[in-house]
Write a protein that holds these residues in place. Structure first.
Motif, PDB file in Angstrom:
ATOM      1  N   LEU A 152     -18.980 -16.952  -7.954  1.00 20.86           N
ATOM      2  CA  LEU A 152     -18.294 -16.513  -8.533  1.00 20.86           C
ATOM      3  C   LEU A 152     -18.533 -14.335  -8.532  1.00 20.86           C
ATOM      4  O   LEU A 152     -17.609 -14.270  -8.309  1.00 20.86           O
ATOM      5  CB  LEU A 152     -17.211 -16.809 -10.674  1.00 20.86           C
ATOM      6  N   GLU A 153     -19.597 -14.930  -9.185  1.00 24.91           N
ATOM      7  CA  GLU A 153     -20.068 -12.596  -8.894  1.00 24.91           C
ATOM      8  C   GLU A 153     -19.852 -12.745  -8.062  1.00 24.91           C
ATOM      9  O   GLU A 153     -19.181 -11.911  -7.682  1.00 24.91           O
ATOM     10  CB  GLU A 153     -21.497 -13.105  -8.784  1.00 24.91           C
ATOM     11  N   GLU A 154     -20.258 -12.763  -6.766  1.00 25.47           N
ATOM     12  CA  GLU A 154     -20.307 -12.660  -5.173  1.00 25.47           C
ATOM     13  C   GLU A 154     -18.655 -12.522  -5.070  1.00 25.47           C
ATOM     14  O   GLU A 154     -18.085 -11.069  -4.808  1.00 25.47           O
ATOM     15  CB  GLU A 154     -20.810 -13.629  -4.766  1.00 25.47           C
ATOM     16  N   VAL A 155     -17.664 -13.211  -5.369  1.00 23.02           N
ATOM     17  CA  VAL A 155     -16.204 -13.616  -4.859  1.00 23.02           C
ATOM     18  C   VAL A 155     -15.241 -12.849  -5.527  1.00 23.02           C
ATOM     19  O   VAL A 155     -15.406 -11.428  -4.763  1.00 23.02           O
ATOM     20  CB  VAL A 155     -15.622 -14.862  -5.027  1.00 23.02           C
ATOM     21  N   PHE A 156     -15.769 -12.094  -6.790  1.00 26.91           N
ATOM     22  CA  PHE A 156     -15.461 -11.270  -8.128  1.00 26.91           C
ATOM     23  C   PHE A 156     -15.718  -9.775  -7.033  1.00 26.91           C
ATOM     24  O   PHE A 156     -15.154  -8.884  -7.493  1.00 26.91           O
ATOM     25  CB  PHE A 156     -15.053 -11.157  -8.832  1.00 26.91           C
ATOM     26  N   ALA A 157     -16.810  -9.707  -6.592  1.00 23.49           N
ATOM     27  CA  ALA A 157     -17.623  -8.580  -6.453  1.00 23.49           C
ATOM     28  C   ALA A 157     -16.483  -8.424  -5.114  1.00 23.49           C
ATOM     29  O   ALA A 157     -15.984  -7.116  -4.801  1.00 23.49           O
ATOM     30  CB  ALA A 157     -18.778  -8.778  -6.873  1.00 23.49           C
ATOM     31  N   TRP A 158     -17.039  -9.151  -4.367  1.00 20.13           N
ATOM     32  CA  TRP A 158     -16.102  -8.449  -3.204  1.00 20.13           C
ATOM     33  C   TRP A 158     -14.674  -8.442  -3.231  1.00 20.13           C
ATOM     34  O   TRP A 158     -13.960  -7.515  -2.722  1.00 20.13           O
ATOM     35  CB  TRP A 158     -16.423  -9.860  -2.115  1.00 20.13           C
ATOM     36  N   ILE A 159     -13.868  -9.335  -3.856  1.00 19.49           N
ATOM     37  CA  ILE A 159     -11.884  -9.203  -4.383  1.00 19.49           C
ATOM     38  C   ILE A 159     -12.270  -7.134  -4.267  1.00 19.49           C
ATOM     39  O   ILE A 159     -11.179  -6.781  -4.055  1.00 19.49           O
ATOM     40  CB  ILE A 159     -11.671 -10.035  -4.776  1.00 19.49           C
ATOM     41  N   THR A 160     -12.912  -7.096  -5.946  1.00 21.23           N
ATOM     42  CA  THR A 160     -13.133  -5.651  -6.236  1.00 21.23           C
ATOM     43  C   THR A 160     -13.373  -4.574  -5.042  1.00 21.23           C
ATOM     44  O   THR A 160     -11.855  -3.679  -5.491  1.00 21.23           O
ATOM     45  CB  THR A 160     -13.487  -5.695  -7.646  1.00 21.23           C
ATOM     46  N   HIS A 179     -10.578  -2.184  -4.652  1.00 19.77           N
ATOM     47  CA  HIS A 179     -10.109  -1.158  -4.933  1.00 19.77           C
ATOM     48  C   HIS A 179      -9.764   0.431  -3.742  1.00 19.77           C
ATOM     49  O   HIS A 179      -9.586   1.437  -4.096  1.00 19.77           O
ATOM     50  CB  HIS A 179     -11.132  -0.952  -5.724  1.00 19.77           C
ATOM     51  N   SER A 180     -11.139  -0.461  -2.781  1.00 27.56           N
ATOM     52  CA  SER A 180     -10.672   0.847  -1.802  1.00 27.56           C
ATOM     53  C   SER A 180      -9.116   0.476  -1.118  1.00 27.56           C
ATOM     54  O   SER A 180      -8.851   1.928  -0.286  1.00 27.56           O
ATOM     55  CB  SER A 180     -12.234   0.072  -0.422  1.00 27.56           C
ATOM     56  N   GLN A 181      -8.584  -0.607  -0.737  1.00 29.61           N
ATOM     57  CA  GLN A 181      -7.577  -0.178   0.405  1.00 29.61           C
ATOM     58  C   GLN A 181      -6.422  -0.292  -0.927  1.00 29.61           C
ATOM     59  O   GLN A 181      -5.238   0.604  -0.522  1.00 29.61           O
ATOM     60  CB  GLN A 181      -6.966  -1.239   0.694  1.00 29.61           C
ATOM     61  N   LEU A 182      -6.619  -0.639  -2.426  1.00 27.51           N
ATOM     62  CA  LEU A 182      -5.243  -0.193  -3.374  1.00 27.51           C
ATOM     63  C   LEU A 182      -5.858   0.666  -4.221  1.00 27.51           C
ATOM     64  O   LEU A 182      -5.617   0.118  -5.522  1.00 27.51           O
ATOM     65  CB  LEU A 182      -4.864  -0.788  -3.508  1.00 27.51           C
ATOM     66  N   GLU A 238      -4.592   2.648  -6.042  1.00 28.84           N
ATOM     67  CA  GLU A 238      -3.736   3.382  -6.475  1.00 28.84           C
ATOM     68  C   GLU A 238      -2.660   2.908  -7.791  1.00 28.84           C
ATOM     69  O   GLU A 238      -1.715   2.963  -7.983  1.00 28.84           O
ATOM     70  CB  GLU A 238      -2.720   5.183  -6.018  1.00 28.84           C
ATOM     71  N   HIS A 239      -3.238   1.583  -7.521  1.00 31.90           N
ATOM     72  CA  HIS A 239      -2.568   0.258  -7.981  1.00 31.90           C
ATOM     73  C   HIS A 239      -3.225   0.138  -9.361  1.00 31.90           C
ATOM     74  O   HIS A 239      -4.671  -0.049  -9.240  1.00 31.90           O
ATOM     75  CB  HIS A 239      -1.757  -0.702  -6.820  1.00 31.90           C
ATOM     76  N   ALA A 240      -2.630  -0.876 -10.552  1.00 33.37           N
ATOM     77  CA  ALA A 240      -3.234  -1.234 -11.831  1.00 33.37           C
ATOM     78  C   ALA A 240      -3.398  -2.855 -11.138  1.00 33.37           C
ATOM     79  O   ALA A 240      -2.606  -3.220 -10.975  1.00 33.37           O
ATOM     80  CB  ALA A 240      -2.502  -0.768 -13.052  1.00 33.37           C
ATOM     81  N   ILE A 241      -4.545  -3.121 -10.740  1.00 34.53           N
ATOM     82  CA  ILE A 241      -5.207  -4.877 -10.375  1.00 34.53           C
ATOM     83  C   ILE A 241      -5.660  -5.191 -11.260  1.00 34.53           C
ATOM     84  O   ILE A 241      -6.793  -4.564 -11.746  1.00 34.53           O
ATOM     85  CB  ILE A 241      -5.534  -4.570  -8.972  1.00 34.53           C
ATOM     86  N   GLN A 242      -5.117  -6.402 -11.506  1.00 30.24           N
ATOM     87  CA  GLN A 242      -5.905  -7.217 -13.177  1.00 30.24           C
ATOM     88  C   GLN A 242      -6.123  -8.551 -11.623  1.00 30.24           C
ATOM     89  O   GLN A 242      -6.170  -8.957 -10.889  1.00 30.24           O
ATOM     90  CB  GLN A 242      -5.555  -7.742 -14.141  1.00 30.24           C
ATOM     91  N   LEU A 243      -7.437  -8.934 -11.882  1.00 30.85           N
ATOM     92  CA  LEU A 243      -8.076 -10.543 -11.361  1.00 30.85           C
ATOM     93  C   LEU A 243      -8.491 -11.298 -12.711  1.00 30.85           C
ATOM     94  O   LEU A 243      -9.919 -10.944 -12.850  1.00 30.85           O
ATOM     95  CB  LEU A 243      -9.438  -9.850 -10.620  1.00 30.85           C
ATOM     96  N   GLU A 295       0.500  -1.395  -0.282  1.00 27.95           N
ATOM     97  CA  GLU A 295       0.111   0.407  -0.507  1.00 27.95           C
ATOM     98  C   GLU A 295       1.137   1.430   0.031  1.00 27.95           C
ATOM     99  O   GLU A 295       0.686   2.292  -0.327  1.00 27.95           O
ATOM    100  CB  GLU A 295      -1.191   0.371   1.033  1.00 27.95           C
ATOM    101  N   GLN A 296       2.036   1.052   0.396  1.00 23.13           N
ATOM    102  CA  GLN A 296       2.837   2.065   1.025  1.00 23.13           C
ATOM    103  C   GLN A 296       3.985   2.413  -0.628  1.00 23.13           C
ATOM    104  O   GLN A 296       3.699   3.618  -1.284  1.00 23.13           O
ATOM    105  CB  GLN A 296       3.611   2.224   1.598  1.00 23.13           C
ATOM    106  N   GLN A 297       4.060   1.366  -1.506  1.00 17.31           N
ATOM    107  CA  GLN A 297       3.699   1.955  -3.106  1.00 17.31           C
ATOM    108  C   GLN A 297       3.543   2.115  -4.045  1.00 17.31           C
ATOM    109  O   GLN A 297       2.073   1.568  -3.935  1.00 17.31           O
ATOM    110  CB  GLN A 297       5.452   0.733  -3.604  1.00 17.31           C
ATOM    111  N   LYS A 298       3.481   2.908  -4.317  1.00 15.99           N
ATOM    112  CA  LYS A 298       2.961   3.538  -5.606  1.00 15.99           C
ATOM    113  C   LYS A 298       2.793   3.529  -7.004  1.00 15.99           C
ATOM    114  O   LYS A 298       3.375   2.955  -6.921  1.00 15.99           O
ATOM    115  CB  LYS A 298       2.331   5.290  -5.693  1.00 15.99           C
ATOM    116  N   ASN A 299       1.117   3.073  -7.530  1.00 17.36           N
ATOM    117  CA  ASN A 299       0.770   2.582  -9.188  1.00 17.36           C
ATOM    118  C   ASN A 299       2.222   1.380  -9.350  1.00 17.36           C
ATOM    119  O   ASN A 299       2.648   1.414 -10.514  1.00 17.36           O
ATOM    120  CB  ASN A 299       2.074   3.685  -9.949  1.00 17.36           C
TER     121      ASN A 299
END
Ligand code: PGA
Length: 246
Positions: free
Chosen positions: A183-191, A195-198, A200-205, A155-159
């Motif tokens: 899977l809809e439920e799990v992926f919505a939860w992980i997203t 997105h709330s915790q990171l 500024e990071h580029a994340i793919q699931l 979280e401290q390392q940007k981008n």
């Protein structure tokens, strides 16, 4: 939508088989496109020759693991720096087979992610629950335990670029794929969590577990999935190709 497709060959393809998978395959070289990012993950010994064979192609080459140490007296290990020198762009870490068969912990996983980022390799981080956890409705507890230390560490390392592969362990190599609603439920939860915790990071699931050319269409209808980690079905070129270009 540009999907990512990661082929995890595990130890299923030998060196010769890995090389022949890539030999004289113009179609393989062109698998990457506006609609698909393709990453092949052969075993360590096949990495350097395959990078060479597929240079000037649209396909990326990833490793299946790396050492949690940077350099030194660690017999049998391969460092992130060596992988980057060979031209590796991605590396799978924390696969359940490593966690279960080689007792890898989240602590070592976090060190590997750090080193991969230091050498500009994108980590493909695997998480997922066992059948028991699933049956006992403990999926989100397990995912929280697996993801929190990773989040805390980056979280401290940007981008930074992170690829997270959700692979229910009970689906890997079993032919069983969870229901779409699950899977809809799990992926919505992980997203939501990532997105709330990171922010500024580029994340793919990614989703992984018993993907085939037959079930890919159904999996693509699930929201928040940006790609797929494919084991067994990725070792057959025709099948892999039809997963990517159905
Ligand atoms: P599978 O493996 O596609 O053979 O189920 C997936 C994985 O372990 O990454």
């Amino acid at each position: 939508m540009k999907y990512t497709y990661v082929a995890n060959w595990k130890m299923n393809l030998t060196y010769n088989e890995s090389i022949s998978f890539c030999t004289n395959k113009q179609q393989l070289k062109q698998l990457g496109s506006n609609a698909a990012q393709v990453i092949l993950c052969p075993s360590f010994v096949a990495l350097a020759p395959i990078v060479e064979m597929l240079k000037n192609s649209s396909v990326f080459i990833g490793a299946q693991n790396c050492s949690e140490y940077e350099k030194g007296a660690y017999t049998g290990e391969v460092s992130a720096q060596s992988l980057s020198e060979v031209g590796i762009t991605h590396c799978i870490v924390g696969h359940s087979e490593r966690r279960i068969l080689y007792s890898e912990t989240t602590e070592t996983l976090v060190k590997k992610i750090d080193l991969l980022h230091r050498y500009n390799i994108t980590p493909i981080i695997c998480v997922g629950e066992t059948k028991d956890h699933f049956t006992n409705k403990a999926t989100f507890t397990v995912l929280t335990e697996q993801l929190k230390p990773i989040i805390k560490n980056v979280e401290q390392q940007k981008n930074k670029v992170l690829i997270i592969a959700y692979e229910p362990i009970w689906s890997i190599g079993t032919g069983i794929v969870p229901e779409n609603t699950y899977l809809e439920e799990v992926f919505a939860w992980i997203t939501k969590l990532l997105h709330s915790q990171l922010p500024e990071h580029a994340i793919q699931l990614l989703y992984g577990g018993s993907i085939t050319a037959t079930n890919i269409k159904q999996l693509k209808s699930i929201q928040n999935i940006n790609g797929f980690l494919i084991g067994g079905a990725s070792t057959d070129f025709k099948e892999f190709e039809s997963i990517i270009q159905p």
